[in-house]
Design a protein around this motif. Structure first.
Motif, PDB file in Angstrom:
ATOM      1  N   ILE A  25     -30.601  12.500 -20.689  1.00  0.00           N
ATOM      2  CA  ILE A  25     -30.434  13.605 -21.533  1.00  0.00           C
ATOM      3  C   ILE A  25     -29.186  12.973 -22.612  1.00  0.00           C
ATOM      4  N   ALA A  26     -28.095  12.314 -21.814  1.00  0.00           N
ATOM      5  CA  ALA A  26     -27.078  11.843 -22.766  1.00  0.00           C
ATOM      6  C   ALA A  26     -27.900  10.708 -23.932  1.00  0.00           C
ATOM      7  N   GLU A  27     -28.496   9.869 -23.438  1.00  0.00           N
ATOM      8  CA  GLU A  27     -29.345   9.057 -24.502  1.00  0.00           C
ATOM      9  C   GLU A  27     -30.031   9.854 -25.608  1.00  0.00           C
ATOM     10  N   GLN A  28     -30.428  10.980 -25.139  1.00  0.00           N
ATOM     11  CA  GLN A  28     -31.491  11.695 -26.235  1.00  0.00           C
ATOM     12  C   GLN A  28     -30.422  12.686 -27.121  1.00  0.00           C
ATOM     13  N   VAL A  29     -29.193  13.071 -26.423  1.00  0.00           N
ATOM     14  CA  VAL A  29     -28.360  13.796 -27.596  1.00  0.00           C
ATOM     15  C   VAL A  29     -27.893  12.943 -28.174  1.00  0.00           C
ATOM     16  N   GLU A  30     -27.491  11.534 -27.845  1.00  0.00           N
ATOM     17  CA  GLU A  30     -27.107  10.408 -28.723  1.00  0.00           C
ATOM     18  C   GLU A  30     -27.664  10.335 -29.831  1.00  0.00           C
ATOM     19  N   GLN A  31     -29.014  10.240 -29.670  1.00  0.00           N
ATOM     20  CA  GLN A  31     -30.044  10.063 -30.739  1.00  0.00           C
ATOM     21  C   GLN A  31     -29.820  11.334 -31.770  1.00  0.00           C
ATOM     22  N   TRP A 259     -24.023  22.911 -26.905  1.00  0.00           N
ATOM     23  CA  TRP A 259     -22.833  23.299 -25.960  1.00  0.00           C
ATOM     24  C   TRP A 259     -21.994  22.277 -25.488  1.00  0.00           C
ATOM     25  N   SER A 260     -22.384  21.130 -25.621  1.00  0.00           N
ATOM     26  CA  SER A 260     -21.556  20.026 -25.203  1.00  0.00           C
ATOM     27  C   SER A 260     -20.740  19.371 -26.399  1.00  0.00           C
ATOM     28  N   GLN A 261     -21.184  20.129 -27.564  1.00  0.00           N
ATOM     29  CA  GLN A 261     -20.746  19.417 -28.865  1.00  0.00           C
ATOM     30  C   GLN A 261     -21.054  18.199 -29.126  1.00  0.00           C
ATOM     31  N   GLY A 262     -22.278  17.492 -28.473  1.00  0.00           N
ATOM     32  CA  GLY A 262     -22.756  16.477 -28.737  1.00  0.00           C
ATOM     33  C   GLY A 262     -21.737  15.257 -27.972  1.00  0.00           C
ATOM     34  N   GLU A 263     -20.953  15.623 -27.113  1.00  0.00           N
ATOM     35  CA  GLU A 263     -20.119  14.829 -26.301  1.00  0.00           C
ATOM     36  C   GLU A 263     -20.658  14.179 -25.118  1.00  0.00           C
ATOM     37  N   THR A 264     -21.380  13.225 -25.314  1.00  0.00           N
ATOM     38  CA  THR A 264     -22.293  12.703 -23.859  1.00  0.00           C
ATOM     39  C   THR A 264     -21.292  12.550 -22.670  1.00  0.00           C
ATOM     40  N   GLU A 265     -19.893  12.263 -22.836  1.00  0.00           N
ATOM     41  CA  GLU A 265     -19.125  12.078 -21.463  1.00  0.00           C
ATOM     42  C   GLU A 265     -19.217  13.337 -20.886  1.00  0.00           C
ATOM     43  N   VAL A 266     -19.250  14.448 -21.391  1.00  0.00           N
ATOM     44  CA  VAL A 266     -19.082  15.913 -20.932  1.00  0.00           C
ATOM     45  C   VAL A 266     -20.690  15.955 -19.979  1.00  0.00           C
ATOM     46  N   ILE A 267     -21.720  15.409 -20.431  1.00  0.00           N
ATOM     47  CA  ILE A 267     -22.834  15.370 -19.679  1.00  0.00           C
ATOM     48  C   ILE A 267     -22.947  14.386 -18.701  1.00  0.00           C
ATOM     49  N   LYS A 268     -22.218  13.270 -18.757  1.00  0.00           N
ATOM     50  CA  LYS A 268     -22.138  12.258 -17.535  1.00  0.00           C
ATOM     51  C   LYS A 268     -21.223  12.862 -16.592  1.00  0.00           C
TER      52      LYS A 268
END
Length: 295
Positions: A25-31, A259-268
């Motif tokens: 999920i974090a990887e795809q959000v980063e993309q 909803w995470s505002q693109g913040e991958t740290e929130v996802i992790k």
């Protein structure tokens, strides 16, 4: 009879698959963050201001499916038109008022100010349409799913929730949400009746995740940390749907990013809670794996 999905995977297989999907999920959000679609979405999102906790509670009470709120004129400025006959969501607006006060004894003047509140009507994006039907809609990066629900995910999730004492219904939803879970103790889950079978299945999993993770929290807490709550619920839905061979990435990745505002740290940071809930839900809606007979 409780409807469950036939299970072809062992608990270990599901666990490994869930962990792999959560990490993706974090990887795809980063993309997604590096795409033109994300930049256009951010530009659209910047047009909205934050509402007070009191107003957010009023919005939730009147329109549980609301996601993005603005006034009538604001929607017009954004290239959207509130549909005729839509009922406004009543909240309180504020205006700063200043005046000069003169001291009767000394004659000195002092500047005073206060905020006066008055009722106003606002509307959810789901109550509006693009004024140009041919224009590209940048209001979301989550694209609704089409297709079927061959595994019967909606039925299985419904029976799971019903068994937990929740009422599940398919109804028209005012607003742009695909579904919602009540936070007032009434224990209701509502899924928009207009959704495709695949989107309804994903939404059922999303709302079941809210029940597992957030049903013991009051409305104010839910609103205050809504970005995290929605990130968690959609991550669970994405993982469980994937385990059951329903790919929801076209919707889920954009939803989580928003909803995470693109913040991958929130996802992790939500990973442990998400995986625990995903395992619980997957186990609850699937039949026990058949034990292989020894040769």
């Amino acid at each position: 009879m409780v409807r469950k999905i036939k299970n072809t995977k062992t608990a270990d297989q599901r666990r490994i698959e869930a962990e792999t999907m959560q990490a993706s999920i974090a990887e795809q959000v980063e993309q997604l963050r590096n795409s033109d679609a994300w930049m256009k979405y951010l530009e659209f999102a910047q047009a909205f201001h934050r509402y007070s906790m009191g107003n957010l509670l009023l919005i939730l009470a009147q329109c549980p499916g609301a996601t993005r709120i603005a006034g009538y004129r604001t929607w017009q400025n954004l290239g959207r038109q509130v549909r005729k006959g839509e009922t406004g969501i009543r909240i309180f607006g504020g205006r700063s008022v200043r005046w000069t006060e003169e001291d009767e004894k000394t004659g000195d003047e002092t500047e005073r100010s206060t905020v006066r509140f008055f009722p106003v009507s606002v509307f959810d994006i789901g109550q509006s349409d693009l004024t140009d039907p041919e224009a590209e809609d940048h209001s979301t990066v989550a694209h609704k799913l089409t297709g079927e629900d061959p595994q019967g995910i909606t039925n299985a999730a419904t029976d799971y929730l019903t068994g937990k004492g929740w009422t599940v219904s398919r109804e028209p939803i005012s607003g742009s949400a695909n579904g919602y879970t009540t936070t007032d103790g009434s224990k209701q889950v509502v899924i928009d009746q207009a959704l495709s079978p695949a989107q309804a299945a994903k939404t059922a999993l999303h709302e079941a995740a809210h029940v597992i993770l957030h049903s013991d929290q009051d409305a104010a807490e839910y609103i205050e940390h809504r970005g995290i709550k929605e990130t968690e619920a959609e991550s669970v839905a994405y993982i469980v749907a994937g385990i059951l061979e329903l790919d929801t990435s076209a919707y889920s990745i954009g939803y989580v990013a928003g909803w995470s505002q693109g913040e991958t740290e929130v996802i992790k940071e939500t990973a442990a809670r998400v995986l625990k809930a995903a395992h619980q839900l997957a186990e609850a809606i699937t039949e026990p794996a058949e034990e292989k007979q020894a040769a």
